[in-house]
Write a protein that holds these residues in place. Structure first.
Motif, PDB file in Angstrom:
ATOM      1  N   ILE A  84      18.900 -20.023 -17.208  1.00 45.84           N
ATOM      2  CA  ILE A  84      18.093 -21.210 -16.931  1.00 45.84           C
ATOM      3  C   ILE A  84      18.953 -22.470 -16.965  1.00 45.84           C
ATOM      4  N   ASP A  85      19.868 -22.550 -17.940  1.00 44.97           N
ATOM      5  CA  ASP A  85      20.727 -23.737 -18.050  1.00 44.97           C
ATOM      6  C   ASP A  85      21.557 -23.933 -16.783  1.00 44.97           C
ATOM      7  N   ASP A  86      22.096 -22.857 -16.246  1.00 39.42           N
ATOM      8  CA  ASP A  86      22.888 -22.955 -15.018  1.00 39.42           C
ATOM      9  C   ASP A  86      22.038 -23.478 -13.868  1.00 39.42           C
ATOM     10  N   PHE A  87      20.819 -22.979 -13.777  1.00 43.84           N
ATOM     11  CA  PHE A  87      19.925 -23.435 -12.715  1.00 43.84           C
ATOM     12  C   PHE A  87      19.633 -24.920 -12.849  1.00 43.84           C
ATOM     13  N   GLU A  88      19.368 -25.378 -14.064  1.00 49.72           N
ATOM     14  CA  GLU A  88      19.051 -26.787 -14.299  1.00 49.72           C
ATOM     15  C   GLU A  88      20.214 -27.689 -13.898  1.00 49.72           C
ATOM     16  N   ILE A  89      21.413 -27.332 -14.325  1.00 48.73           N
ATOM     17  CA  ILE A  89      22.592 -28.164 -14.055  1.00 48.73           C
ATOM     18  C   ILE A  89      22.878 -28.227 -12.557  1.00 48.73           C
ATOM     19  N   ILE A  90      22.879 -27.067 -11.908  1.00 46.26           N
ATOM     20  CA  ILE A  90      23.186 -27.016 -10.474  1.00 46.26           C
ATOM     21  C   ILE A  90      22.137 -27.764  -9.655  1.00 46.26           C
ATOM     22  N   THR A  91      20.870 -27.568  -9.978  1.00 52.00           N
ATOM     23  CA  THR A  91      19.793 -28.210  -9.221  1.00 52.00           C
ATOM     24  C   THR A  91      19.802 -29.720  -9.417  1.00 52.00           C
ATOM     25  N   ASP A  92      19.999 -30.152 -10.663  1.00 48.64           N
ATOM     26  CA  ASP A  92      20.046 -31.584 -10.947  1.00 48.64           C
ATOM     27  C   ASP A  92      21.163 -32.254 -10.158  1.00 48.64           C
ATOM     28  N   GLU A  93      22.359 -31.666 -10.179  1.00 43.39           N
ATOM     29  CA  GLU A  93      23.495 -32.253  -9.457  1.00 43.39           C
ATOM     30  C   GLU A  93      23.249 -32.249  -7.951  1.00 43.39           C
ATOM     31  N   LYS A  94      22.718 -31.173  -7.435  1.00 46.47           N
ATOM     32  CA  LYS A  94      22.464 -31.050  -6.003  1.00 46.47           C
ATOM     33  C   LYS A  94      21.450 -32.092  -5.522  1.00 46.47           C
ATOM     34  N   ILE A  95      20.368 -32.245  -6.254  1.00 42.90           N
ATOM     35  CA  ILE A  95      19.303 -33.173  -5.842  1.00 42.90           C
ATOM     36  C   ILE A  95      19.750 -34.619  -5.974  1.00 42.90           C
ATOM     37  N   ARG A  96      20.411 -34.962  -7.074  1.00 41.75           N
ATOM     38  CA  ARG A  96      20.828 -36.362  -7.258  1.00 41.75           C
ATOM     39  C   ARG A  96      21.932 -36.762  -6.293  1.00 41.75           C
ATOM     40  N   THR A  97      22.727 -35.795  -5.856  1.00 44.98           N
ATOM     41  CA  THR A  97      23.750 -36.087  -4.846  1.00 44.98           C
ATOM     42  C   THR A  97      23.110 -36.356  -3.489  1.00 44.98           C
ATOM     43  N   LYS A  98      22.069 -35.630  -3.188  1.00 45.62           N
ATOM     44  CA  LYS A  98      21.396 -35.753  -1.893  1.00 45.62           C
ATOM     45  C   LYS A  98      20.404 -36.916  -1.872  1.00 45.62           C
ATOM     46  N   TYR A  99      19.714 -37.132  -2.984  1.00 52.29           N
ATOM     47  CA  TYR A  99      18.681 -38.181  -3.064  1.00 52.29           C
ATOM     48  C   TYR A  99      19.076 -39.140  -4.193  1.00 52.29           C
ATOM     49  N   PHE A 101      18.082 -41.968  -5.137  1.00 53.88           N
ATOM     50  CA  PHE A 101      17.043 -42.719  -5.850  1.00 53.88           C
ATOM     51  C   PHE A 101      16.427 -41.908  -6.991  1.00 53.88           C
ATOM     52  N   VAL A 102      16.747 -40.621  -7.056  1.00 50.39           N
ATOM     53  CA  VAL A 102      16.254 -39.781  -8.151  1.00 50.39           C
ATOM     54  C   VAL A 102      17.216 -39.907  -9.328  1.00 50.39           C
ATOM     55  N   ASN A 103      16.712 -40.386 -10.456  1.00 48.34           N
ATOM     56  CA  ASN A 103      17.569 -40.636 -11.614  1.00 48.34           C
ATOM     57  C   ASN A 103      18.018 -39.352 -12.296  1.00 48.34           C
ATOM     58  N   GLY A 104      17.193 -38.331 -12.209  1.00 50.42           N
ATOM     59  CA  GLY A 104      17.528 -37.062 -12.843  1.00 50.42           C
ATOM     60  C   GLY A 104      16.377 -36.085 -12.703  1.00 50.42           C
ATOM     61  N   ILE A 105      16.669 -34.801 -12.971  1.00 49.71           N
ATOM     62  CA  ILE A 105      15.652 -33.753 -12.916  1.00 49.71           C
ATOM     63  C   ILE A 105      15.550 -33.139 -14.303  1.00 49.71           C
ATOM     64  N   GLU A 106      14.335 -33.006 -14.801  1.00 49.60           N
ATOM     65  CA  GLU A 106      14.117 -32.333 -16.075  1.00 49.60           C
ATOM     66  C   GLU A 106      13.176 -31.158 -15.863  1.00 49.60           C
ATOM     67  N   PHE A 107      13.561 -30.011 -16.403  1.00 48.14           N
ATOM     68  CA  PHE A 107      12.739 -28.815 -16.318  1.00 48.14           C
ATOM     69  C   PHE A 107      12.322 -28.387 -17.723  1.00 48.14           C
ATOM     70  N   PHE A 108      11.087 -27.984 -17.855  1.00 49.36           N
ATOM     71  CA  PHE A 108      10.583 -27.400 -19.090  1.00 49.36           C
ATOM     72  C   PHE A 108      10.042 -26.026 -18.721  1.00 49.36           C
ATOM     73  N   PHE A 109      10.782 -24.985 -19.101  1.00 49.80           N
ATOM     74  CA  PHE A 109      10.394 -23.617 -18.773  1.00 49.80           C
ATOM     75  C   PHE A 109       9.600 -23.010 -19.927  1.00 49.80           C
ATOM     76  N   ILE A 110       8.446 -22.467 -19.615  1.00 47.51           N
ATOM     77  CA  ILE A 110       7.604 -21.809 -20.614  1.00 47.51           C
ATOM     78  C   ILE A 110       7.150 -20.465 -20.062  1.00 47.51           C
TER      79      ILE A 110
END
Length: 261
Positions: A84-99, A101-110
């Protein structure tokens, strides 16, 4: 970025129940595009293990501020997942590089076992909107302003101690800024929890948290405004971060001991 009065309070009905703040479908078109992309990333990575996906925070309420607001997701999985940690880091970097205006991505997995926890139920019921899957929100009971709404108070002491220790050894300037923003948000939201019953209001929006707390504690307005400024304009100056924490920690913890325990 300058401090502005933004945000909104949750509606509280005539019997004191906090109403859900999310507006689905998402109102801000630029965030809707990003949301759909992140949803697809989640589904692609976790595949049939995804039960449902929820958006919360300012994006869910339609009041996100470009270059300030994070995008916060709750992902309900059928079974626990690895990496899960790998997914969070990769997705956050990918999205913030592309967009940008997005300050960051936070995921809460349950998982479905977690849904019995009252804090998770409160989060889903009052702050989340379902964007994929079988929406469980309607099956969760309603909540009133009170002990169920204490999201941060019980862990405040531990959180501050942990982040202070982390700050001592962190040398990456971007990570120091992330620590700064996180702890200042935690301070502001925790302070609000000590006065929300008295004020009969509920919100997680930082300016309103700051405003309500200072209404009852005007003697701490200067320190709280500094925390608010650092939450939206984080610094990598460790001494400044530590000084701001020290100026508020004991006072807020004392209020927690009197009001929230």
């Amino acid at each position: 970025m300058e401090i502005k009065r933004t945000g909104k309070f949750h509606i509280v009905n005539n019997i004191g129940e906090i109403q859900n703040s999310s507006i689905i479908p998402i109102q801000q078109s630029e965030y809707k595009t990003v949301l759909d992309e992140i949803k697809n990333e989640i589904l692609s990575h976790f595949k049939n293990n995804v039960h449902s996906i929820y958006i919360r925070g300012s994006v869910a309420k339609g009041i996100a501020i470009p270059f300030v607001s994070d995008m916060d997701f709750v992902v309900l999985l059928k079974n626990k997942a690895v990496n899960i940690d790998d997914f969070e880091i990769i997705t956050d970097e990918k999205i913030r590089t592309k967009y940008h205006f997005v300050n960051g991505i936070e995921f809460f997995f349950i998982t479905q076992d977690d849904v019995s926890d009252s804090k998770i139920q409160f989060l889903l019921k009052t702050q989340c909107g379902c964007i994929f899957g079988n929406n469980i929100i309607e099956k969760i009971r309603n909540f009133k302003i009170g002990k169920d709404a204490y999201s941060h108070s019980g862990d405040f002491n531990k959180d501050v101690q942990n982040i202070t220790e982390e700050l001592k050894t962190e040398e990456n300037e971007d990570e120091i800024k992330s620590i700064c923003s996180w702890i200042m948000k935690r301070i502001i939201r925790t302070s609000f929890e000590t006065v929300m019953i008295k004020d009969n209001s509920y919100t997680r929006d930082l300016y309103l948290n700051y405003e309500v707390f200072c209404k009852y504690h005007p003697n701490k307005e200067m320190e709280m405004r500094k925390a608010l400024l650092l939450a939206i304009n984080p610094t990598n100056n460790k001494a400044e971060i530590t000084s701001t924490i020290n100026g508020l920690f004991d006072y807020i913890q004392n209020e927690i001991n009197k009001k929230c325990i």
